[in-house]
Design an enzyme around this catalytic site. Structure first.
Site, mmCIF file in Angstrom:
data_model
loop_
_atom_site.group_PDB
_atom_site.id
_atom_site.type_symbol
_atom_site.label_atom_id
_atom_site.label_comp_id
_atom_site.label_asym_id
_atom_site.label_seq_id
_atom_site.Cartn_x
_atom_site.Cartn_y
_atom_site.Cartn_z
ATOM 1 N N GLY A 250 62.837 49.953 33.534
ATOM 2 C CA GLY A 250 62.153 48.800 32.838
ATOM 3 C C GLY A 250 61.358 48.956 31.861
ATOM 4 N N ASP A 251 60.404 50.011 32.049
ATOM 5 C CA ASP A 251 59.558 50.172 31.036
ATOM 6 C C ASP A 251 59.976 50.680 29.753
ATOM 7 O OD1 ASP A 251 57.789 49.704 33.083
ATOM 8 O OD2 ASP A 251 57.506 51.743 33.793
#
Length: 303
Positions: A250-251
């Site tokens: 997600g990052d």
């Protein structure tokens, strides 16, 4: 300049154990040590993609020094506020069939250290992007994201918020440039079951109505959905691959989105680069390289 803030950075100690047995001596068949924290992951992925950022946060003890060393090794410029007591935390991730995590506690962050961070953030202006990502330690106010966004409101800095629960919900009124919930987090925020694409769209619209300019919803193997600030929807499945490690995916998606947007000034391009970066990381042991991201980008289905 892109700034990232990680309030509770860590050393992530990855241990591979063939058959974990409780109450017994277990011997690993491999281990690795990485700098951890959502903002840190965003900074490293940005560096991998050729974009400079400044990683802000707090550093304590020998573990803090090692986090900073690893960031420099990965091409990141870190300006951590030194804490004079305690140690930055160590998170242990045991891979043995299923993954077991033991996350350490971070050091106490005194008010003067927080004020030092505020002063560094005062350098932010309308040309800058600030990424606020992840959880906060118990020693900080629960409204710390709101404090920062309120402080920078008149500076017109574009702020990205990648957080859960009330941290994200309470930030929406300050009109963040981008938020990136997953489907479960979207359900929690909206109070609706997001089990179809139509319902995910409804949830994303609601988050945008509550204040977010761009809402990027990560959907794992199903790809992602974006509603941009102009009200346009963008959807795409993820490229095919074998899931190796979802940590940092997600990052990486956030970093890819920012890299794509800064390069093209186009939300469709940003969306596709976000999916490529998030997927490429999911297929690796750690954060993906630029070549791996570009390979995933080429495998995306045409819009």
């Amino acid at each position: 300049m892109i700034y990232t803030v990680t309030f509770n950075p860590s050393l992530d100690y990855i241990v591979r154990v063939p058959n974990l047995a409780e109450g017994a001596t277990n011997r690993s068949e491999g281990q690795a040590l990485y700098p951890g924290g959502k903002g840190i992951n965003v900074s490293i992925m940005l560096s991998n993609l050729g974009y400079a950022s400044k990683a802000l946060g707090f550093s304590a003890g020998f573990t803090g020094r090692e986090i900073e060393r690893l960031l420099a090794e990965n091409g990141c410029d870190a300006e951590f506020i030194p804490l004079h007591r305690g140690n930055s935390r160590i998170n242990i991730k045991i891979k043995s069939g299923e993954e077991t995590e033991i996350n350490g506690q971070g050091p106490h962050i005194p008010s003067e250290a927080l004020e030092a961070l505020f002063q560094r953030l005062d350098a932010c202006g309308p040309e800058d992007i600030l990424v606020l990502a992840g959880s906060i330690p118990n020693s900080l106010p629960t409204d710390i994201y709101e404090q920062i966004m309120r402080r920078l409101r008149d500076r017109k800095t574009r702020i990205v918020v990648d957080a859960t629960g009330d941290l994200l919900k309470n930030a929406l009124k300050y009109h963040p440039f981008l938020v990136k919930p997953n489907a479960a987090e979207l359900e929690e925020l909206c109070g609706i079951r997001c089990d179809t694409m139509d319902k995910i769209k409804q949830g994303a619209i609601r988050i945008q109505q509550d204040g977010a300019l761009n809402v990027l919803v990560s959907l794992g193997k199903d790809g992602a959905l974006l509603i941009d600030r102009h009200g346009q929807f963008h959807t795409s499945p993820a490229p095919s691959g074998i899931l190796v490690n979802s940590v940092g995916s997600g990052d990486s998606m956030v970093a890819g989105f920012l890299a794509g947007y800064l390069k093209e000034q186009d939300y469709a391009a940003a969306f596709r680069m976000g999916i490529a970066a998030g997927s490429a990381t999911a297929f690796q042991e750690w954060l993906a390289t630029k070549d791996q991201v570009l390979k995933a980008y080429q495998e995306l289905q045409p819009l």
